[in-house]
Scaffold this motif. Structure first.
Motif, PDB file in Angstrom:
ATOM      1  N   ILE A  52      12.290   7.147  -3.625  1.00  0.00           N
ATOM      2  CA  ILE A  52      13.380   8.058  -4.011  1.00  0.00           C
ATOM      3  C   ILE A  52      13.351   9.296  -3.108  1.00  0.00           C
ATOM      4  N   TYR A  53      14.549   9.728  -2.666  1.00  0.00           N
ATOM      5  CA  TYR A  53      14.684  10.921  -1.828  1.00  0.00           C
ATOM      6  C   TYR A  53      14.929  12.135  -2.720  1.00  0.00           C
ATOM      7  N   GLY A  71       0.810  -1.222   0.000  1.00  0.00           N
ATOM      8  CA  GLY A  71       0.000   0.000   0.000  1.00  0.00           C
ATOM      9  C   GLY A  71       0.835   1.261   0.000  1.00  0.00           C
ATOM     10  N   GLN A  72       2.139   1.147   0.346  1.00  0.00           N
ATOM     11  CA  GLN A  72       3.007   2.335   0.316  1.00  0.00           C
ATOM     12  C   GLN A  72       3.861   2.262  -0.946  1.00  0.00           C
ATOM     13  N   GLU A  85      19.652  15.363   2.426  1.00  0.00           N
ATOM     14  CA  GLU A  85      20.486  15.711   3.572  1.00  0.00           C
ATOM     15  C   GLU A  85      19.958  15.042   4.842  1.00  0.00           C
ATOM     16  N   ARG A  86      18.637  14.970   4.969  1.00  0.00           N
ATOM     17  CA  ARG A  86      18.052  14.272   6.130  1.00  0.00           C
ATOM     18  C   ARG A  86      18.512  12.816   6.148  1.00  0.00           C
ATOM     19  N   GLU A 111       7.609  11.007   0.800  1.00  0.00           N
ATOM     20  CA  GLU A 111       6.762  12.181   1.038  1.00  0.00           C
ATOM     21  C   GLU A 111       6.816  12.622   2.496  1.00  0.00           C
ATOM     22  N   ASP A 112       7.011  11.661   3.401  1.00  0.00           N
ATOM     23  CA  ASP A 112       7.064  11.960   4.841  1.00  0.00           C
ATOM     24  C   ASP A 112       8.293  11.227   5.380  1.00  0.00           C
ATOM     25  N   PHE A 113       9.403  11.976   5.512  1.00  0.00           N
ATOM     26  CA  PHE A 113      10.681  11.333   5.825  1.00  0.00           C
ATOM     27  C   PHE A 113      10.614  10.501   7.105  1.00  0.00           C
ATOM     28  N   ASP A 114      10.049  11.063   8.166  1.00  0.00           N
ATOM     29  CA  ASP A 114      10.045  10.365   9.457  1.00  0.00           C
ATOM     30  C   ASP A 114       9.258   9.064   9.380  1.00  0.00           C
ATOM     31  N   ALA A 115       8.140   9.093   8.667  1.00  0.00           N
ATOM     32  CA  ALA A 115       7.356   7.862   8.523  1.00  0.00           C
ATOM     33  C   ALA A 115       8.082   6.854   7.647  1.00  0.00           C
TER      34      ALA A 115
END
Ligand SMILES: [Fe+2]
Ligand SMILES: [Fe+2]
Length: 250
Positions: A223-224, A171-172, A230-231, A178-182
């Motif tokens: 993809i970042y 599903g992802q 940098e994160r 889109e949401d780095f922390d998640a």
């Protein structure tokens, strides 16, 4: 079904991600293949396993004539990276395969002849294919002992092999983070176990932080872009990896 999605275009230079395949069987790890194109010059990065060759070939064919692909870049020796090599060589026996000198005697077990392989020295090298001028960037021990990433200064894009990979739940399937922390929660265990050396990791982070980058493209997962690069580098620099943390659970 895999599709080839354009992730960069400027003038005649284009990059495609052949990504993600929600229909693949569960027992195969999902992979991203990347195609860089400049007019009639093209190189395929980590073409994938023989099992997925038909899906990759047809996805590319929908966007670009695969007969123009002159080179295959193999970041390392794994089956999900380059076990399709013999099938690509059946299609075009003149293909060149660029890989670490360390694996130059091993990858031919997947196919090819002495004329197929171009060994990359440990320090990396320029890879020139017609109008493409790319740089093999050392990433040894991340995770393979002879390992390279591929930098395209024209696109400000780094193909980063298994570095940056995330094993995303069903599903992802988004192409981009889109949401780095998640997102990064799904990358943590992979990096702790697969990346063998903390020293190699710090070396890579320093090297890649100096590159001018808009896109960081891993072989698994999303993809970042932009500030997320940098994160990611900062997150990876802080993460304990390899033998410190990765004793297999019994
Ligand atoms: Fe790998
Ligand atoms: Fe991989």
């Amino acid at each position: 079904m895999k599709t080839a999605q354009k992730i960069f275009e400027a003038g005649s230079r284009r990059w495609y991600a052949i990504a993600r395949d929600p229909d693949r069987p569960d027992y195969l790890i999902d992979t991203n293949e990347y195609l860089v194109v400049d007019g009639a010059d093209a190189m395929l990065c980590d073409p994938g396993g023989m099992e997925i060759f038909p899906a990759v070939f047809s996805a590319i064919s929908a966007e670009y004539d695969p007969a123009h692909i002159g080179g295959i870049f193999a970041s390392h020796q794994d089956p999900d990276i380059v076990s399709s090599l013999s099938l690509w060589l059946e299609f075009n026996p003149a293909l060149k395969c660029y890989c670490s000198w360390l694996w130059a005697g091993f990858i031919p077990h997947f196919g090819g002849t002495a004329e197929t392989f171009v060994s990359i020295p440990d320090e990396g090298m320029e890879i020139v294919q017609g109008r493409l001028r790319l740089r093999a960037v050392p990433a040894h021990y991340l995770h393979s002992s002879g390992n390279f990433h591929l930098y395209d200064p024209a696109a400000k894009l780094l193909f980063s092999g298994d570095v940056g990979a995330a094993l995303l739940p069903p599903g992802q399937g988004g192409l981009f983070v889109e949401d780095f922390d998640a997102h990064i929660r799904h990358a943590k265990g992979f990096h702790q176990r697969w990346m063998g050396s903390d020293a190699a990791k710090r070396d890579w982070c320093e090297r890649v932080a100096k590159l001018d980058l808009d896109l960081l493209c891993p072989q698994h997962g999303a993809i970042y872009r932009g500030a997320d690069i940098e994160r990611f580098i900062n997150w990876f620099a802080e993460l304990e990896v390899g033998i410190v943390n990765a004793a297999p659970a019994s």
